[in-house]
Scaffold this active site. Sequence first.
Site, mmCIF file in Angstrom:
data_model
loop_
_atom_site.group_PDB
_atom_site.id
_atom_site.type_symbol
_atom_site.label_atom_id
_atom_site.label_comp_id
_atom_site.label_asym_id
_atom_site.label_seq_id
_atom_site.Cartn_x
_atom_site.Cartn_y
_atom_site.Cartn_z
ATOM 1 N N TYR A 123 -1.776 12.047 4.514
ATOM 2 C CA TYR A 123 -0.963 11.430 3.466
ATOM 3 C C TYR A 123 -0.210 12.510 2.688
ATOM 4 O O TYR A 123 0.175 13.528 3.264
ATOM 5 C CB TYR A 123 -1.837 10.573 2.535
ATOM 6 C CG TYR A 123 -2.619 9.498 3.251
ATOM 7 C CD1 TYR A 123 -1.987 8.557 4.039
ATOM 8 C CD2 TYR A 123 -3.996 9.419 3.137
ATOM 9 C CE1 TYR A 123 -2.703 7.556 4.684
ATOM 10 C CE2 TYR A 123 -4.720 8.420 3.780
ATOM 11 C CZ TYR A 123 -4.064 7.497 4.550
ATOM 12 O OH TYR A 123 -4.762 6.514 5.191
ATOM 13 N N SER A 176 -5.403 3.751 9.589
ATOM 14 C CA SER A 176 -4.254 4.607 9.917
ATOM 15 C C SER A 176 -4.521 5.610 11.040
ATOM 16 O O SER A 176 -3.569 6.187 11.562
ATOM 17 C CB SER A 176 -3.851 5.406 8.685
ATOM 18 O OG SER A 176 -2.658 4.915 8.180
ATOM 19 N N TYR A 209 0.819 -3.778 14.980
ATOM 20 C CA TYR A 209 0.425 -2.733 14.016
ATOM 21 C C TYR A 209 -0.909 -3.083 13.341
ATOM 22 O O TYR A 209 -1.839 -2.269 13.302
ATOM 23 C CB TYR A 209 1.554 -2.561 12.984
ATOM 24 C CG TYR A 209 1.164 -1.683 11.826
ATOM 25 C CD1 TYR A 209 1.135 -0.296 11.948
ATOM 26 C CD2 TYR A 209 0.775 -2.231 10.608
ATOM 27 C CE1 TYR A 209 0.747 0.509 10.886
ATOM 28 C CE2 TYR A 209 0.390 -1.435 9.551
ATOM 29 C CZ TYR A 209 0.374 -0.067 9.696
ATOM 30 O OH TYR A 209 -0.031 0.724 8.652
ATOM 31 N N VAL A 236 -7.501 4.474 5.536
ATOM 32 C CA VAL A 236 -8.033 3.912 4.286
ATOM 33 C C VAL A 236 -9.407 3.258 4.452
ATOM 34 O O VAL A 236 -10.033 2.891 3.471
ATOM 35 C CB VAL A 236 -7.067 2.899 3.612
ATOM 36 C CG1 VAL A 236 -5.859 3.596 3.030
ATOM 37 C CG2 VAL A 236 -6.660 1.790 4.561
ATOM 38 N N LYS A 274 -2.687 5.284 14.143
ATOM 39 C CA LYS A 274 -1.300 5.769 14.261
ATOM 40 C C LYS A 274 -1.215 6.938 15.238
ATOM 41 O O LYS A 274 -0.178 7.162 15.869
ATOM 42 C CB LYS A 274 -0.752 6.175 12.888
ATOM 43 C CG LYS A 274 -0.579 4.986 11.917
ATOM 44 C CD LYS A 274 -0.159 5.437 10.538
ATOM 45 C CE LYS A 274 0.289 4.325 9.605
ATOM 46 N NZ LYS A 274 -0.756 3.550 8.969
HETATM 47 N N1 GLU Z 1 -3.806 -0.976 7.720
HETATM 48 C C1 GLU Z 1 -3.480 -0.121 6.624
HETATM 49 C C2 GLU Z 1 -2.124 -0.477 6.053
HETATM 50 O O1 GLU Z 1 -1.218 -0.636 6.788
HETATM 51 C C3 GLU Z 1 -3.502 1.282 7.100
HETATM 52 C C4 GLU Z 1 -3.218 2.243 6.006
HETATM 53 C C5 GLU Z 1 -3.955 3.519 6.122
HETATM 54 O O2 GLU Z 1 -5.053 3.596 6.681
HETATM 55 O O3 GLU Z 1 -3.407 4.493 5.619
HETATM 56 O O4 GLU Z 1 -1.929 -0.599 4.893
#
Ligand code: GLU
Length: 308
Positions: A243, A64, A191, A261, A67
């Site tokens: 989060y 994530s 993504y 994650v 992002k």
């Molecule tokens: N690739 C993970 C997903 O889309 C990223 C989630 C994350 O790191 O919060 O579920």
Amino acid sequence: MQISQDRLDQLLQQIRPCTRNGRLASYIPELNKADPDTLGICIIDMDGNMVSSGDYETRFTIQSISKVITLIYALESYGDRLFTRIGVEQTADSFNSIIKLETRNDGKPLNPLINAGAIATTSFIVESEGREGIKNLSALLKALAKNPELKINEIVLNSEKRTGDTNRALAYFQHGQKIFDASVEDVLDAYFTMCSYEVQVKDLANIARIIANNGTDPETGEILFSSKTAKMTKTIMTTCGMYDSSGEFALSVGIPSKSGVGGGILSVVPGKYGIGTLGPALDEKGNSAAGVPLLQRLSEDYDLSIFS
Ligand code: GLU
């Protein structure tokens, strides 16, 4: 005050037992193979002085944290138009929750740092740039990390594609709501690809350092993105980057951060430091169980909270 190697080593040893308080992510099966005892950190200041400690050489997928790169790219390329498609509010739900897509905000995801919002941000880029979009995002990631060698971990990418039905649901729902027109599979491909780049904590620290310096590489003076984009990114990281414990993290640590994650956290101490940490054992909110207390101690000891 300079962060000394001795002090950092000491801190890391003190915090290492916290890795036992967490569990590896298992919903992407490949992530469950990491060593849960891992804990590493790298800090780089504006003059380029670097201190690292613990398992700082371990490679892991950025997840994530990518992002943030996607957000920076989209803000630079499309500016405020992005916010016709995505909001900037916290969710108080888990990172991959679908519930608010239907109940709030006209079907628009609440912010760009949760899965639904990152998928919408990616859709903006894919709609306008097609396959070039992934190339452009990858190029920005490598430039910010100052590491042209960064590679995709194909095993994690395939593991994620195979098991990514919740992300598919988020994307199809938004497509159904006419939030975006691009092909769902193309958007998800971009993504998932960005989430699967393999990095070390030093790469995260380098990226964070450029954000901390408002988009300009402190070494070369090269402007990688505008100070307006840097300001917006730091703000959204502060309110939405950790989060559904972003508020608690702002109170206890007070450093704009984004976690993933894979166990990484990218942290920006404005005008001072770029920090990367890794601890793949996660707490119940999905943040690194040892990375968070490590950042909290650093923030307390060196007065790093942006609110102090
Ligand atoms: N690739 C993970 C997903 O889309 C990223 C989630 C994350 O790191 O919060 O579920």
